[in-house]
Design a protein around this motif. Structure first.
Motif, PDB file in Angstrom:
ATOM      1  N   UNK A 112       0.820  -1.216   0.000  1.00 13.10           N
ATOM      2  CA  UNK A 112       0.000   0.000   0.000  1.00 13.10           C
ATOM      3  C   UNK A 112       0.850   1.260   0.000  1.00 13.10           C
ATOM      4  N   UNK A 113       1.943   1.244   0.715  1.00 10.35           N
ATOM      5  CA  UNK A 113       2.764   2.438   0.814  1.00 10.35           C
ATOM      6  C   UNK A 113       3.630   2.708  -0.393  1.00 10.35           C
ATOM      7  N   UNK A 114       3.654   1.783  -1.355  1.00 11.87           N
ATOM      8  CA  UNK A 114       4.528   1.938  -2.508  1.00 11.87           C
ATOM      9  C   UNK A 114       3.745   2.182  -3.797  1.00 11.87           C
ATOM     10  N   UNK A 115       2.707   1.393  -4.033  1.00  8.83           N
ATOM     11  CA  UNK A 115       1.940   1.531  -5.266  1.00  8.83           C
ATOM     12  C   UNK A 115       0.509   1.074  -5.022  1.00  8.83           C
ATOM     13  N   UNK A 116      -0.355   2.027  -4.706  1.00  5.41           N
ATOM     14  CA  UNK A 116      -1.739   1.698  -4.400  1.00  5.41           C
ATOM     15  C   UNK A 116      -2.465   1.126  -5.607  1.00  5.41           C
ATOM     16  N   UNK A 117      -2.107   1.569  -6.805  1.00  4.15           N
ATOM     17  CA  UNK A 117      -2.773   1.084  -8.010  1.00  4.15           C
ATOM     18  C   UNK A 117      -2.504  -0.405  -8.232  1.00  4.15           C
ATOM     19  N   UNK A 118      -1.264  -0.810  -8.005  1.00  2.52           N
ATOM     20  CA  UNK A 118      -0.939  -2.226  -8.162  1.00  2.52           C
ATOM     21  C   UNK A 118      -1.655  -3.075  -7.114  1.00  2.52           C
ATOM     22  N   UNK A 119      -1.805  -2.511  -5.914  1.00  2.00           N
ATOM     23  CA  UNK A 119      -2.521  -3.241  -4.867  1.00  2.00           C
ATOM     24  C   UNK A 119      -3.971  -3.470  -5.270  1.00  2.00           C
ATOM     25  N   UNK A 120      -4.623  -2.419  -5.753  1.00  2.00           N
ATOM     26  CA  UNK A 120      -6.024  -2.547  -6.154  1.00  2.00           C
ATOM     27  C   UNK A 120      -6.173  -3.504  -7.335  1.00  2.00           C
TER      28      UNK A 120
ATOM     29  N   UNK B  81      -7.258 -11.286  -7.751  1.00  2.00           N
ATOM     30  CA  UNK B  81      -7.191 -12.398  -6.799  1.00  2.00           C
ATOM     31  C   UNK B  81      -8.236 -12.183  -5.699  1.00  2.00           C
ATOM     32  N   UNK B  82      -9.468 -12.215  -6.091  1.00  2.00           N
ATOM     33  CA  UNK B  82     -10.550 -11.911  -5.143  1.00  2.00           C
ATOM     34  C   UNK B  82     -10.688 -12.961  -4.043  1.00  2.00           C
TER      35      UNK B  82
ATOM     36  N   UNK C 187      -8.896 -11.133   0.737  1.00  2.00           N
ATOM     37  CA  UNK C 187      -9.311 -10.898   2.134  1.00  2.00           C
ATOM     38  C   UNK C 187      -8.389 -11.569   3.150  1.00  2.00           C
ATOM     39  N   UNK C 188      -7.860 -12.756   2.805  1.00  2.00           N
ATOM     40  CA  UNK C 188      -6.932 -13.442   3.707  1.00  2.00           C
ATOM     41  C   UNK C 188      -5.641 -12.648   3.836  1.00  2.00           C
ATOM     42  N   UNK C 189      -5.144 -12.132   2.720  1.00  2.00           N
ATOM     43  CA  UNK C 189      -3.933 -11.319   2.746  1.00  2.00           C
ATOM     44  C   UNK C 189      -4.136 -10.042   3.548  1.00  2.00           C
ATOM     45  N   UNK C 190      -5.360  -9.488   3.477  1.00  2.00           N
ATOM     46  CA  UNK C 190      -5.662  -8.287   4.257  1.00  2.00           C
ATOM     47  C   UNK C 190      -5.548  -8.569   5.752  1.00  2.00           C
TER      48      UNK C 190
END
Length: 585
Positions: free
Chosen positions: A74-82, A88-89, A93-96
């Motif tokens: 999240x702190x590096x590239x929010x677009x790639x995270x989204x 990988x739906x 949630x598990x990764x979150x």
């Protein structure tokens, strides 16, 4: 001032032990440490500050950093995270819950480096204190039996014992040994930089962790995507995303203005690596503070950030933004502009959506329009039925835009946040054309008349966009210096050899002097044997070996020089070195 006993005042057993210990590491007791809570606390502290546990924690820290390299943060590239979450739906949630999108600020990662921090502190303090004591003390006195040492030599000479000891002391000092002449023997030691390197290595790791901790507590990152020609002010309202920390919030952002004038992308057009990126350059102009007259020009490339104030602007992404114009049934322009599409593969096959929330009325009903599709920088002549639209090359050799059209309710009026790169089709109906879902493939300048009189869509052209990461990390310099010093300290601890040499000259009852030399090294190396042999050869000038007619030369002693060879007294007097040269720890 209290008196510190010297090695010569210690009992013989203690002297022997001190002579053979060549490390300043605190001794570990295998005896009982007590019972109850206090005993358990002592045991836990000793385990935590042991080298074994420190190495385990360091290894765990390396393992814990792997997810941060493989999974977008999240702190590096929010677009790639989204984008990753959308692809990988199931596991997202598990990764979150496991905080895998915020590895370096997660609870479990913080626990590892805090424990390592404490472990290093508990190891460094007593080790440093003991090393200072070693530096202040004299080298340990010679053991009573030098033949116990792994490397030793002996011979008889007619020289006086005091003369021999004084000569040995002088030779050892000349060789930069730390020597002490006392009690009829010379004790010398060398290689203190080994322990200095060891301590520097530990202190550097301490500084490295400290720099990392400070960066975590006082760092902040923001993300911004700009289409060529756009600019923004570095404020929380104009950033696409922002991640602060305990000591860095949105009000601490460096004030500056940044504009993307253009973007240059170059790819290899032939050969085995066709399509490989060869140049990504963002041409920008900027000024710090609020003085626009101090406008500067610069470039930002991959791994070559632009530094503005205390922040660094990194180039982290690139893509295309097709320019689309939408007109409603009345011919009014309801949408026009460059819309960033997100790349999906190495050839920059990009997906995106256009949301027209102010379309107006159709057949007396208020409606909204949505378009989803692909932008292909180099489109094939025909699409594969299995893979669908795919670009053949990342460069814009033959661009094309593929669109699908929907009408209905976009859900933008519900007040719930939406992803600008995804289209929620729950309350939308796909337009139909000739009994099939309405879709079109457009070249630059072409238009599409929507079915059922919904108006027109025009593909006017395209621009390039670039995404930037604005990073403020104050602890990077500390971590860099710590890393460099850790390497230097490790080199010193590995290549510098700690070693001791003793020389004892004792007057014999029947006349003459018995000369004994012994050496001890911490590592298994032939260097101590070579140094002892060189010292014995040099000592022959002041204490030449003589024959003993009553007793043959013992094993490990040099042969007596022949009287007919006075010119070479050192060669027969060179001490015999045992075959087993392994040193004692």
């Amino acid at each position: 001032m209290s008196k510190t006993p010297t090695d010569t005042e210690l009992p013989p057993a203690a002297v022997e032990d001190a002579a053979e210990r060549l490390t300043t590491a605190p001794t570990e007791s295998d005896g009982p440490v007590g019972i109850g809570v206090l005993g358990w606390l002592r045991w836990v502290w000793r385990q935590l500050t042991s080298m074994r546990v420190a190495l385990i924690l360091l290894f765990l820290l390396s393992l814990a950093a792997i997810p941060g390299s493989l999974i977008p943060q999240n702190g590096q590239n929010q677009f790639k995270v989204e984008t990753w979450k959308a692809q990988h739906t199931t596991v997202a949630p598990v990764y979150e819950k496991l905080q895998l999108f915020d590895v370096y600020s997660s609870v479990w990662f913080s626990a590892i480096y805090i424990l390592l921090f404490v472990s290093l502190a508990g190891c460094i303090v007593p080790r440093t204190w003991q090393f200072v004591g070693v530096l202040r003390a004299q080298p340990p006195a010679a053991p009573s039996n030098l033949t116990r040492m792994p490397v030793h030599a002996a011979w008889r000479t007619d020289a006086d014992a005091e003369t021999v000891n004084a000569a040995a002391y002088r030779l050892l000092r000349k060789r930069r040994f730390r020597a002490n002449l006392a009690g009829g023997s010379v004790a010398a030691e060398k290689g203190y930089l080994r322990e200095v390197g060891n301590l520097v290595f530990h202190l550097s790791l301490f500084a490295l962790l400290g720099g990392f901790a400070w960066a975590s507590l006082a760092a902040g990152t923001g993300g911004k995507l700009m289409v060529a020609g756009e600019g923004y002010s570095n404020t929380i309202t104009q950033l696409d995303d922002f991640t602060g920390s305990r000591f860095y919030a949105s009000q601490d952002l460096d004030p500056f203005y940044l504009k993307l004038n253009g973007f240059t992308a170059r790819f290899q057009s032939k050969g085995d690596q066709i399509g490989a990126a060869r140049q990504f350059t963002a041409n920008v102009e900027y000024y710090s503070g609020s003085d626009a007259e101090k406008l500067k020009r610069g470039t930002i490339e991959v791994n070559h950030p632009l530094e503005i104030g205390s922040s660094k602007v990194y180039l982290i992404g690139h893509g295309y933004a097709p320019v689309i114009t939408v007109r409603n049934a009345a011919g009014e322009v309801v949408y026009s502009g460059a819309t960033p599409f997100l790349p999906q593969d190495g050839n920059l096959t990009s997906t995106g959506v256009v949301k027209v929330s102010d379309y107006g009325d159709k057949d007396g009903k208020k409606t909204q329009m949505g378009f989803s599709g692909f932008f292909l920088p180099t489109a094939p002549v025909a699409f594969d039925a299995n893979t669908g639209p795919r670009s053949l090359f990342p460069g814009d050799a033959d661009p094309a835009l593929v669109l699908n059209a929907f009408a209905g309710d976009l859900g933008t009026d519900s007040g719930l946040p939406q992803n600008v790169y995804q289209l929620n089709t729950k309350n939308l109906t796909q337009l139909q054309q000739d009994g099939q879902p309405a879709k079109v493939r457009l070249k630059v300048g072409q238009g599409w008349t929507l079915p059922d009189g919904y108006g027109t869509v025009t593909f006017d052209g395209y621009k390039q966009w670039a995404s930037f990461n604005i990073s403020h990390r104050p602890g990077n310099e500390i971590a860099l210096v710590g890393g460099v010093l850790a390497i230097l300290g490790l080199i010193g601890s590995l290549f510098v050899q700690r070693r001791r040499i003793w020389v004892r000259a004792v007057a014999l009852p029947g006349g003459g002097t018995q000369v004994e030399l012994a050496g001890l090294a911490r590592s298994e190396s032939a260097k101590i044997a070579e140094e002892l042999a060189e010292l014995a050869v040099d000592l022959q000038d002041d204490a030449p070996a003589t024959d003993d007619p009553d007793e043959p030369a013992a094993e490990g002693e040099p042969a007596t020089p022949e009287p007919s060879q006075p010119a070479e007294p050192a060669e027969p007097a060179q001490p015999a070195v045992p075959a087993d040269q392994k040193s004692k720890e």
